[in-house]
Enzyme design. Sequence first.
Site, PDB file in Angstrom:
ATOM      1  N   LYS A 138       0.735  -1.274   0.225  1.00 29.38           N
ATOM      2  CA  LYS A 138      -0.136  -0.113   0.135  1.00 29.38           C
ATOM      3  C   LYS A 138       0.763   1.033   0.294  1.00 29.38           C
ATOM      4  O   LYS A 138       1.822   1.223   0.798  1.00 29.38           O
ATOM      5  CB  LYS A 138      -1.237   0.298   1.415  1.00 29.38           C
ATOM      6  CG  LYS A 138      -1.793  -0.871   1.774  1.00 29.38           C
ATOM      7  CD  LYS A 138      -2.829  -1.315   1.765  1.00 29.38           C
ATOM      8  CE  LYS A 138      -4.008  -2.653   2.249  1.00 29.38           C
ATOM      9  NZ  LYS A 138      -4.951  -2.008   3.005  1.00 29.38           N
ATOM     10  N   TYR A 195     -12.117  -2.781  -3.648  1.00 30.15           N
ATOM     11  CA  TYR A 195     -12.863  -2.737  -2.600  1.00 30.15           C
ATOM     12  C   TYR A 195     -14.444  -2.339  -2.185  1.00 30.15           C
ATOM     13  O   TYR A 195     -15.182  -2.541  -1.199  1.00 30.15           O
ATOM     14  CB  TYR A 195     -12.111  -1.412  -1.471  1.00 30.15           C
ATOM     15  CG  TYR A 195     -11.078  -1.357  -0.564  1.00 30.15           C
ATOM     16  CD1 TYR A 195     -11.329  -2.644   0.325  1.00 30.15           C
ATOM     17  CD2 TYR A 195     -10.126  -1.159  -1.182  1.00 30.15           C
ATOM     18  CE1 TYR A 195      -9.581  -3.190   0.310  1.00 30.15           C
ATOM     19  CE2 TYR A 195      -8.686  -1.680  -0.531  1.00 30.15           C
ATOM     20  CZ  TYR A 195      -8.518  -2.358  -0.010  1.00 30.15           C
ATOM     21  OH  TYR A 195      -7.535  -3.261   0.325  1.00 30.15           O
ATOM     22  N   ASN A 218      -2.162   0.590   6.683  1.00 31.18           N
ATOM     23  CA  ASN A 218      -1.260  -0.399   7.229  1.00 31.18           C
ATOM     24  C   ASN A 218      -0.361  -1.470   6.201  1.00 31.18           C
ATOM     25  O   ASN A 218      -0.428  -3.366   6.433  1.00 31.18           O
ATOM     26  CB  ASN A 218      -3.126  -1.300   7.947  1.00 31.18           C
ATOM     27  CG  ASN A 218      -4.080  -1.942   6.803  1.00 31.18           C
ATOM     28  OD1 ASN A 218      -3.907  -1.603   5.541  1.00 31.18           O
ATOM     29  ND2 ASN A 218      -4.682  -3.101   7.547  1.00 31.18           N
ATOM     30  N   GLU A 223      -9.637 -10.911  -7.102  1.00 29.38           N
ATOM     31  CA  GLU A 223      -8.419  -9.303  -7.230  1.00 29.38           C
ATOM     32  C   GLU A 223      -7.505 -10.066  -8.492  1.00 29.38           C
ATOM     33  O   GLU A 223      -6.984  -8.541  -8.770  1.00 29.38           O
ATOM     34  CB  GLU A 223      -8.071  -9.479  -5.565  1.00 29.38           C
ATOM     35  CG  GLU A 223      -9.473  -9.324  -5.094  1.00 29.38           C
ATOM     36  CD  GLU A 223      -8.740  -9.834  -3.609  1.00 29.38           C
ATOM     37  OE1 GLU A 223      -7.300 -10.030  -2.815  1.00 29.38           O
ATOM     38  OE2 GLU A 223      -9.512  -9.124  -2.846  1.00 29.38           O
TER      39      GLU A 223
HETATM   40  P1  RTP Z   1      -7.371  -5.568   3.267  1.00 32.61           P
HETATM   41  O1  RTP Z   1      -8.195  -5.837   2.841  1.00 32.61           O
HETATM   42  O2  RTP Z   1      -6.697  -4.686   3.275  1.00 32.61           O
HETATM   43  O3  RTP Z   1      -5.689  -7.095   3.018  1.00 32.61           O
HETATM   44  O4  RTP Z   1      -7.171  -5.403   4.773  1.00 32.61           O
HETATM   45  P2  RTP Z   1      -8.188  -6.869   5.371  1.00 32.61           P
HETATM   46  O5  RTP Z   1      -8.908  -7.720   5.311  1.00 32.61           O
HETATM   47  O6  RTP Z   1      -7.116  -6.899   6.208  1.00 32.61           O
HETATM   48  O7  RTP Z   1      -9.417  -5.766   6.489  1.00 32.61           O
HETATM   49  P3  RTP Z   1     -10.805  -4.696   5.454  1.00 32.61           P
HETATM   50  O8  RTP Z   1     -11.479  -5.782   6.119  1.00 32.61           O
HETATM   51  O9  RTP Z   1     -10.539  -6.380   4.372  1.00 32.61           O
HETATM   52  O10 RTP Z   1     -10.824  -3.693   4.959  1.00 32.61           O
HETATM   53  C1  RTP Z   1     -10.180  -3.022   4.523  1.00 32.61           C
HETATM   54  C2  RTP Z   1      -9.155  -2.124   4.897  1.00 32.61           C
HETATM   55  O11 RTP Z   1     -10.143  -1.000   5.424  1.00 32.61           O
HETATM   56  C3  RTP Z   1      -9.885  -0.727   6.635  1.00 32.61           C
HETATM   57  N1  RTP Z   1     -10.495  -0.462   7.385  1.00 32.61           N
HETATM   58  N2  RTP Z   1     -10.819   0.216   8.127  1.00 32.61           N
HETATM   59  N3  RTP Z   1     -10.966   1.714  10.571  1.00 32.61           N
HETATM   60  C4  RTP Z   1     -11.605   0.660  10.298  1.00 32.61           C
HETATM   61  O12 RTP Z   1     -12.886  -0.257  11.649  1.00 32.61           O
HETATM   62  C5  RTP Z   1     -12.239  -0.317   9.546  1.00 32.61           C
HETATM   63  N4  RTP Z   1     -11.729  -1.588   9.095  1.00 32.61           N
HETATM   64  C6  RTP Z   1     -11.352  -1.875   7.669  1.00 32.61           C
HETATM   65  C7  RTP Z   1      -8.176  -1.616   6.594  1.00 32.61           C
HETATM   66  O13 RTP Z   1      -7.503  -0.303   6.253  1.00 32.61           O
HETATM   67  C8  RTP Z   1      -8.307  -2.656   6.118  1.00 32.61           C
HETATM   68  O14 RTP Z   1      -6.840  -2.596   5.513  1.00 32.61           O
HETATM   69 MG    MG Z   2      -9.910  -7.654   2.994  1.00 33.62          MG
END
Ligand code: RTP
Ligand code: MG
Length: 141
Positions: A11, A51, A114, A128
């Site tokens: 990122k 997303y 992150n 993806e």
């Molecule tokens: P990613 O998709 O980026 O790999 O991250 P992830 O699966 O660990 O998390 P996901 O639930 O898919 O969320 C995508 C991205 O959104 C941001 N996020 N912010 N403020 C919040 O509560 C929150 N929750 C998620 C994070 O940057 C996350 O990587």
């Molecule tokens: Mg995710």
Amino acid sequence: MATERTLSIIKPDAVAKNAIGEIIARFEKAGLNVVAAKMVHLSEEKAGGFYAEHKERPFFKDLVGFMTSGPVVVQVLEGEGAIAKNRDLMGATNPKEAAPGTIRADFAETIDANAVHGSDSAESAEREISYFFGNDEICPR
Ligand code: RTP
Ligand code: MG
């Protein structure tokens, strides 16, 4: 375990920190092969489409804003159990909760910025990968 492919994104925060090499080294040391890679500065449309599953979430606008704030490095990683292996290397979404030694613990400070993305299932990985790469851009080894 079967050979899988997963989509990884380094990122904008990690690119800005010059951590591309260190992050890719972790994938390679863990037995994940880079079979496709490119650097792109995502448009709002491209980041929002990527997303789309989070479209109704309160953090969606910030997420798209962050993902378009600078260039990213998008890769396809291939290896045994690549999807779960990459998620293990990444650590928890919130770097404050990420296990020591994971990419997010070592390179990220906040849940918004992150450091990395990794596909979370076989279905996501397939969607993806094709969102970013044509078959002729992937080099199996
Ligand atoms: P990613 O998709 O980026 O790999 O991250 P992830 O699966 O660990 O998390 P996901 O639930 O898919 O969320 C995508 C991205 O959104 C941001 N996020 N912010 N403020 C919040 O509560 C929150 N929750 C998620 C994070 O940057 C996350 O990587
Ligand atoms: Mg995710």
